[in-house]
Design an enzyme around this catalytic site. Structure first.
Site, PDB file in Angstrom:
ATOM      1  N   ASN A 195       0.867  -1.186   0.000  1.00 26.13           N
ATOM      2  CA  ASN A 195       0.000   0.000   0.000  1.00 26.13           C
ATOM      3  C   ASN A 195       0.903   1.234   0.000  1.00 26.13           C
ATOM      4  O   ASN A 195       1.463   1.589   1.038  1.00 26.13           O
ATOM      5  CB  ASN A 195      -0.895  -0.035   1.249  1.00 26.13           C
TER       6      ASN A 195
ATOM      7  N   LYS B  13      -0.003   4.214  -0.414  1.00 27.45           N
ATOM      8  CA  LYS B  13      -0.751   5.369   0.096  1.00 27.45           C
ATOM      9  C   LYS B  13      -0.582   6.568  -0.847  1.00 27.45           C
ATOM     10  O   LYS B  13      -0.484   6.393  -2.056  1.00 27.45           O
ATOM     11  CB  LYS B  13      -0.318   5.684   1.532  1.00 27.45           C
TER      12      LYS B  13
ATOM     13  N   HIS C 175      -9.918   1.035   4.591  1.00 27.80           N
ATOM     14  CA  HIS C 175      -8.673   1.245   5.337  1.00 27.80           C
ATOM     15  C   HIS C 175      -8.948   2.207   6.491  1.00 27.80           C
ATOM     16  O   HIS C 175      -9.726   3.147   6.352  1.00 27.80           O
ATOM     17  CB  HIS C 175      -7.591   1.809   4.399  1.00 27.80           C
TER      18      HIS C 175
ATOM     19  N   GLU D 263      -7.370   4.598   7.665  1.00 27.00           N
ATOM     20  CA  GLU D 263      -7.115   6.020   7.385  1.00 27.00           C
ATOM     21  C   GLU D 263      -8.311   6.646   6.673  1.00 27.00           C
ATOM     22  O   GLU D 263      -8.655   7.806   6.904  1.00 27.00           O
ATOM     23  CB  GLU D 263      -5.825   6.158   6.563  1.00 27.00           C
TER      24      GLU D 263
ATOM     25  N   GLU E 261      -5.882  -5.311  10.448  1.00 27.92           N
ATOM     26  CA  GLU E 261      -4.898  -4.255  10.667  1.00 27.92           C
ATOM     27  C   GLU E 261      -5.218  -3.518  11.972  1.00 27.92           C
ATOM     28  O   GLU E 261      -6.053  -2.584  11.971  1.00 27.92           O
ATOM     29  CB  GLU E 261      -4.941  -3.241   9.522  1.00 27.92           C
TER      30      GLU E 261
ATOM     31  N   GLY F 259       1.895   1.983  11.063  1.00 26.47           N
ATOM     32  CA  GLY F 259       2.871   3.076  11.024  1.00 26.47           C
ATOM     33  C   GLY F 259       3.630   3.301  12.321  1.00 26.47           C
ATOM     34  O   GLY F 259       4.355   4.285  12.463  1.00 26.47           O
TER      35      GLY F 259
ATOM     36  N   SER G 231       2.884  -2.405  10.459  1.00 21.00           N
ATOM     37  CA  SER G 231       4.333  -2.338  10.687  1.00 21.00           C
ATOM     38  C   SER G 231       5.041  -3.658  10.349  1.00 21.00           C
ATOM     39  O   SER G 231       5.970  -4.064  11.057  1.00 21.00           O
ATOM     40  CB  SER G 231       4.624  -1.910  12.133  1.00 21.00           C
TER      41      SER G 231
HETATM   42  C1  PEP Z   1      -1.224   0.131   6.217  1.00 20.57           C
HETATM   43  O1  PEP Z   1      -1.417   1.334   6.345  1.00 20.57           O
HETATM   44  O2  PEP Z   1      -2.012  -0.584   5.584  1.00 20.57           O
HETATM   45  C2  PEP Z   1      -0.025  -0.436   6.828  1.00 20.57           C
HETATM   46  C3  PEP Z   1       0.009  -1.711   7.043  1.00 20.57           C
HETATM   47  O3  PEP Z   1       0.954   0.458   7.139  1.00 20.57           O
HETATM   48  P1  PEP Z   1       2.354   0.122   7.910  1.00 20.57           P
HETATM   49  O4  PEP Z   1       2.943  -1.075   7.261  1.00 20.57           O
HETATM   50  O5  PEP Z   1       3.166   1.372   7.707  1.00 20.57           O
HETATM   51  O6  PEP Z   1       2.001  -0.102   9.333  1.00 20.57           O
END
Ligand code: PEP
Length: 254
Positions: A9, A11, A95, A97, A167, A173, A214
């Site tokens: 992703n 983003k 997601h 976000e 997630e 993040g 992460s």
């Molecule tokens: C995400 O935003 O889908 C994600 C997994 O981000 P990160 O790997 O940075 O935690």
């Protein structure tokens, strides 16, 4: 386990030229991805260019969002069939976000998934609890609500595929590792809930449950080694081609 599914992703983090450079590096590494299914999700504006770069590499292109109607007066939106026309096969929906910053409600997520399935695209439904949900012992309640709101009343035909990405919002993040046993337990809870929604056969044959939060080259092997973890959704570490290739390698080794 089937081939691990690794979704990147990107983003809204890359300028067009940066996305093209990263795509070329990922395509170059792709000879080492045999045995994994790798999908990269750039911004809408770079979908066509990245799809072109990935041609022949085995890496496919996904989108980070779509709209729930087929066509019409919906300024600024992009339909599932427009995405399909660009070679997109996989689309992230819900997601955290988007839920947090754009008011993406459970009803919107549900309608997007319905549309994606109807045109033969594979939705990646993101679900996850906040730090407070977890602290208050509400994690499973929140997850089950998100799953039922998004998927209730839908069904999966033989031609349709669905991915659920677990997630935890507090991990995204953050650079934090999560105990693989906790991830495995949560994936089992998600799987049980899917059995309530779809037939056992449909879940076993057509649904993958992947983990995101992460994920990096060090922790991916421990996560993917868990029997209910079918792959990973990677944000930050997917922006570095070397780290991303190491994540794919780690998943393959597990
Ligand atoms: C995400 O935003 O889908 C994600 C997994 O981000 P990160 O790997 O940075 O935690």
């Amino acid at each position: 386990m089937d081939n691990p599914l690794i979704i990147a992703n990107w983003k809204m983090k890359l300028a067009p030229s940066e996305a093209h450079v990263l795509a070329k590096k990922v395509a170059k590494s792709s000879a080492k991805f045999t045995g994994a299914e790798v999908v990269v999700c750039p911004s809408f504006t770079e979908l066509a260019a990245v799809a072109g770069i990935m041609e022949g590499s085995g890496v496919t292109v996904g989108a980070q969002n779509c709209f729930w109607e087929e066509q019409g007066a919906f300024t600024g939106e992009v339909s599932a069939s427009q995405l399909a026309a660009h070679g997109v096969g996989t689309v992230i929906v819900g997601h955290s976000e988007r839920r947090a910053h754009l008011g993406e409600s459970s009803d919107m997520v549900h309608r997007k998934i319905r549309m994606l399935l109807s045109v033969g695209l594979r939705p990646v439904l993101c679900v996850g609890e906040s730090f407070d949900d977890r602290a208050e012992g509400q994690k499973e309640v929140v997850l089950l609500r998100q799953l039922h709101d998004a998927l209730g009343g839908l069904w999966l035909t033989d031609a349709q595929q669905l991915v659920v990405a677990y997630e935890p919002v507090w991990v995204i993040g953050s650079g934090q590792d999560v105990d693989p046993k906790e991830i495995e337990h949560t994936h089992q809870v998600i799987e049980q809930s899917l059995y309530d929604l779809f037939s056992r056969e449909a879940v076993d044959e057509h649904v993958k449950i992947i983990y995101g939060g992460s994920v990096d080259p060090e922790n991916v092997g421990r996560y993917v080694a868990e029997p209910s973890v079918d792959g990973v959704l990677v944000g930050t570490a997917s922006l570095d081609a070397t780290q991303f290739a190491a994540i794919v390698a780690g998943a393959l080794k597990a």
